[in-house]
Motif scaffolding. Sequence first.
Motif, short mmCIF file in Angstrom:
data_model
loop_
_atom_site.label_atom_id
_atom_site.label_comp_id
_atom_site.label_asym_id
_atom_site.label_seq_id
_atom_site.Cartn_x
_atom_site.Cartn_y
_atom_site.Cartn_z
N THR A 1 -16.79 -4.87 -10.47
CA THR A 1 -17.99 -5.00 -9.63
C THR A 1 -18.37 -3.62 -9.10
O THR A 1 -17.50 -2.79 -8.79
N THR B 1 -11.70 -6.46 -10.97
CA THR B 1 -11.30 -7.74 -10.37
C THR B 1 -10.06 -8.35 -11.03
O THR B 1 -9.47 -9.28 -10.49
N LYS C 1 -25.19 -3.49 -5.37
CA LYS C 1 -23.74 -3.45 -5.16
C LYS C 1 -23.16 -4.86 -5.30
O LYS C 1 -23.79 -5.83 -4.93
N GLY C 2 -21.96 -4.92 -5.86
CA GLY C 2 -21.31 -6.21 -6.04
C GLY C 2 -21.58 -6.85 -7.39
O GLY C 2 -20.94 -7.85 -7.73
N THR D 1 -19.08 -0.93 -6.69
CA THR D 1 -18.77 -0.65 -5.29
C THR D 1 -19.77 0.35 -4.71
O THR D 1 -20.31 0.15 -3.62
N SER D 2 -20.02 1.44 -5.45
CA SER D 2 -20.95 2.46 -4.96
C SER D 2 -21.33 3.41 -6.09
O SER D 2 -20.64 3.50 -7.11
N ASP E 1 -9.55 0.23 -8.13
CA ASP E 1 -10.83 0.92 -8.27
C ASP E 1 -10.79 1.90 -9.44
O ASP E 1 -9.75 2.51 -9.73
N HIS F 1 -14.84 -1.79 -8.88
CA HIS F 1 -13.60 -2.46 -8.46
C HIS F 1 -13.22 -3.45 -9.55
O HIS F 1 -13.95 -4.41 -9.81
#
Length: 245
Positions: free
Chosen positions: A181, A197, A160-161, A183-184, A202, A195
Amino acid sequence: MNINPFDLSVSDFVAQSAKWCAEFNIQEDYPYDLKVEIADRALFDSGIDKYEQIAAEAEDWIEHERTRLGEALPMFATHADYIVRTAQWRDEFKIPKYLPYTEQVRVADEVLRTIDRSRYAGMISAAEEWSKKESANLDAEPPFDGWQEQIRRQLLQIQKGKYLMIYVPYGSSSYTIEQGTLTSVDWNNGTVLLHNTVYNRDTTVAIDNIQSIDESRSGSGALGSVQTADLRLVGNDWYRGNTKL
């Protein structure tokens, strides 16, 4: 070692060839995925002539392995396979259907260890009967689904990220790129949440719609810098950045 016959490549051939492993200094005791990764990098660095030579050798091997592994696909030897391939048991044991197949089997195997003996005995009897029928049915749907299976395995490994560029087919020959990035990942519903940036919003992408995932960027746009250090050969040892493998 679980290998998807639909995803075999020249790098797989190198990783399983003693001759080419020695040529590229790939140690026998390396994990298989690492051997394939090193082989992939070594093939890229070897030049077009060398690559074509190895690819020509790999062609017959890949065809043979696909046939050999493909013939084994209808054989379901474990009770965990039975659970994964039966909607009733999959739902009862709450096994996410969008996980990679081998991961679903691992989860099913863990669940089997928790049920009581009487229930287990009844299920085993049904599993054995089912396995006989499936093994005799050469047209049985294989547990792997080719490209989508590879995408799911890749997603399972991404933290994640991490910044991703996800390519989704658009029309007959075009693609859209969803960036952001991670998220899940919703393995029950088969979706990825990013997400963005740049726009601070989202985006949800269906796993089955994904054509490819580029993990090498650290920011928006195709010119973002790479996130992970390159593999490099120093003497007879492989390094990722300054870390010896």
